[in-house]
Design an enzyme around this catalytic site. Structure first.
Site, mmCIF file in Angstrom:
data_model
loop_
_atom_site.group_PDB
_atom_site.id
_atom_site.type_symbol
_atom_site.label_atom_id
_atom_site.label_comp_id
_atom_site.label_asym_id
_atom_site.label_seq_id
_atom_site.Cartn_x
_atom_site.Cartn_y
_atom_site.Cartn_z
ATOM 1 N N MET A 126 -7.128 -9.657 -36.738
ATOM 2 C CA MET A 126 -8.115 -8.711 -36.211
ATOM 3 C C MET A 126 -8.830 -7.995 -37.350
ATOM 4 S SD MET A 126 -6.284 -6.710 -33.052
ATOM 5 C CE MET A 126 -4.817 -7.343 -32.286
ATOM 6 N N GLU A 128 -10.515 -6.511 -40.614
ATOM 7 C CA GLU A 128 -11.359 -7.069 -41.673
ATOM 8 C C GLU A 128 -11.496 -6.056 -42.806
ATOM 9 O OE1 GLU A 128 -14.051 -9.897 -38.733
ATOM 10 O OE2 GLU A 128 -15.052 -8.427 -40.013
ATOM 11 N N ILE A 158 -2.991 -8.901 -42.653
ATOM 12 C CA ILE A 158 -2.491 -9.753 -41.585
ATOM 13 C C ILE A 158 -0.990 -10.005 -41.743
ATOM 14 C CG2 ILE A 158 -2.787 -11.917 -40.336
ATOM 15 C CD1 ILE A 158 -5.231 -9.914 -40.347
ATOM 16 N N GLN A 244 1.640 -3.169 -24.775
ATOM 17 C CA GLN A 244 2.939 -3.716 -25.169
ATOM 18 C C GLN A 244 3.135 -3.585 -26.673
ATOM 19 O OE1 GLN A 244 4.865 -7.036 -23.141
ATOM 20 N NE2 GLN A 244 4.780 -8.175 -25.069
ATOM 21 N N GLU A 245 2.071 -3.822 -27.443
ATOM 22 C CA GLU A 245 2.171 -3.673 -28.891
ATOM 23 C C GLU A 245 2.574 -2.245 -29.258
ATOM 24 O OE1 GLU A 245 -0.603 -3.942 -32.947
ATOM 25 O OE2 GLU A 245 -1.377 -4.672 -31.034
ATOM 26 N N GLY A 366 -1.600 -0.813 -35.293
ATOM 27 C CA GLY A 366 -1.485 -0.729 -33.844
ATOM 28 C C GLY A 366 -2.366 0.350 -33.250
ATOM 29 N N THR A 368 -4.427 3.918 -35.113
ATOM 30 C CA THR A 368 -4.002 5.107 -35.839
ATOM 31 C C THR A 368 -3.652 6.253 -34.881
ATOM 32 O OG1 THR A 368 -6.245 5.998 -35.982
ATOM 33 C CG2 THR A 368 -5.542 4.525 -37.753
#
Length: 383
Positions: A126, A128, A158, A244-245, A366, A368
């Site tokens: 995700m 960059e 990543i 869920q994350e 996840g 901030t």
């Protein structure tokens, strides 16, 4: 400590198996993995053999189809033992669910068995170099050329990036400026695809045994059938999985707090200052009491969120609250516990030092803490 009632006998038996596995196969080697910048690839195969990867995947794809509490146990035990290099949670709780929930039948049958066995390590790309929590700022493009998408761009930070065999890449498939969130799609990229390159394994303050990488895509051609779900729905899929994350991060935060508090209790009983144990000082007792009370309250809240999640009732706001509060508490607990260790708390060989360094990123990835506050705040002000 208030007894936990969310887990049943079979869950606790599974927990014991996970703990024994990690104590035998990971704990003795984690220090070397910190030097190496990644865990031993064989650990993935061993975990797969034991059924510790992706336990919620249905039997038809080679899994056991159990509930998310089994995932939670793996997350908690990894965190409790300070094994922050192990990327099982990202693999099982975050990446694989995208395939399970949005993939075609062919994609599921092609990739899920390898995800279960450890033959396929996964990652999701995700972030960059120029974007962080602002996912709509993603610039990596995927343009359709005949029967293939051609991907160009770069990703950073990543997790599992060096070892990943399969990467879900968030791409911009619609270049129209008016497309908004519908400009983004998810594509499955196999690591041996021409034009895909891994950058350096990034050196971090903490999580030193976790491979965290830059990824580069230069005219990477992937077949149209590697589109995950529908074109233009990538952002929607991301939003659906974030709860869920964030719950996973909250579970890890509380388990880490509990473990480090226990390390600290043990330490202050043994360590002497001014002729008596550090535990004998009232300040020590007050600090420990405050931390224990806060951790207990957080455990009850996060367990309630877990209960709601397995009932499919945990919403984005609830997950954001859990992630915000637990990771902020984690930061405070690590700081206070390090202080109670004195100078030894600053030494890397002590668990509290590692936990202190590892905890800092919990308030960043996840989403901030500031983003969590935005989500909660906007829900309060919504009509």
């Amino acid at each position: 400590m208030i007894p936990r009632t969310i887990f049943e006998t079979e869950h606790e038996q599974f927990r014991e198996s996970v703990r024994k596995f990690l104590e035998a196969e990971a704990v003795p080697y984690h220090e070397q993995w910190e030097e190496d910048g990644q865990i031993d690839r064989q650990l993935w195969y061993k975990a797969g053999e034991q059924g510790f990867l992706c336990p919620t995947v249905p039997e038809e794809y080679g899994g056991v189809g159990v509930d998310y509490r089994y995932n939670a146990i793996v997350t908690e035990e990894v965190a409790r033992l300070g094994l922050t290099g192990i990327g099982f949670t990202l693999h099982s709780d975050i990446v694989v669910p995208y395939i399970l929930h949005n993939g075609s039948e062919a994609q599921k049958r092609k990739y899920l068995p390898g995800c279960l066995s450890g033959e396929l390590v996964t990652a999701i790309a995700m972030t960059e170099p120029g974007t962080g929590s602002d996912l709509q700022g993603i610039k990596t493009t995927a343009e359709l050329d005949g029967d293939h998408y051609v991907i160009n761009g770069a990703k950073t930070f990543i997790t599992n990036g060096q070892q990943a065999d399969l990467v879900i890449v968030v791409c911009k498939t619609n270049q129209d400026s008016s497309a908004g969130a519908q400009a983004f799609s998810l594509l499955l990229v196999e690591a041996d695809t021409t034009g895909f390159q891994r950058g350096k394994n990034l050196k971090k303050i903490g999580l030193k045994a976790q491979d965290t990488s830059e990824l580069f895509f230069q005219d990477v051609r992937v077949p149209k059938e590697n589109l995950l779900g529908e074109e233009g729905k990538g952002f929607l899929y991301l939003m659906q999985e974030l709860s869920q994350e964030r719950l996973s991060l909250a579970l890890a935060a509380v388990s880490s707090c509990e473990a480090v508090l226990q390390h600290t209790v043990d330490y202050v009983k043994e360590r002497k200052a001014f002729g008596k144990p550090v535990a004998a000082f009232q300040n020590t007792q007050f600090k420990l009491a405050e931390l224990d009370a806060e951790i207990t309250a957080m455990r009850v809240f996060v367990d309630r969120c877990l209960e709601l999640h397995i009932q499919d009732k945990l919403d984005a706001v609830g997950a954001s609250k859990a992630k915000l509060l637990s990771t902020e508490l984690q930061g405070r607990v690590m700081d206070e516990c390090l202080q109670l260790h004195g100078g030894y708390g600053y030494m890397w060989e002590y668990p509290v030092a590692r936990a202190f360094a590892d905890a800092r990123v919990q308030r960043i990835y996840g989403g901030t803490s500031e983003v969590m506050k935005l989500i909660v705040g906007r829900s309060l002000l919504a009509d």
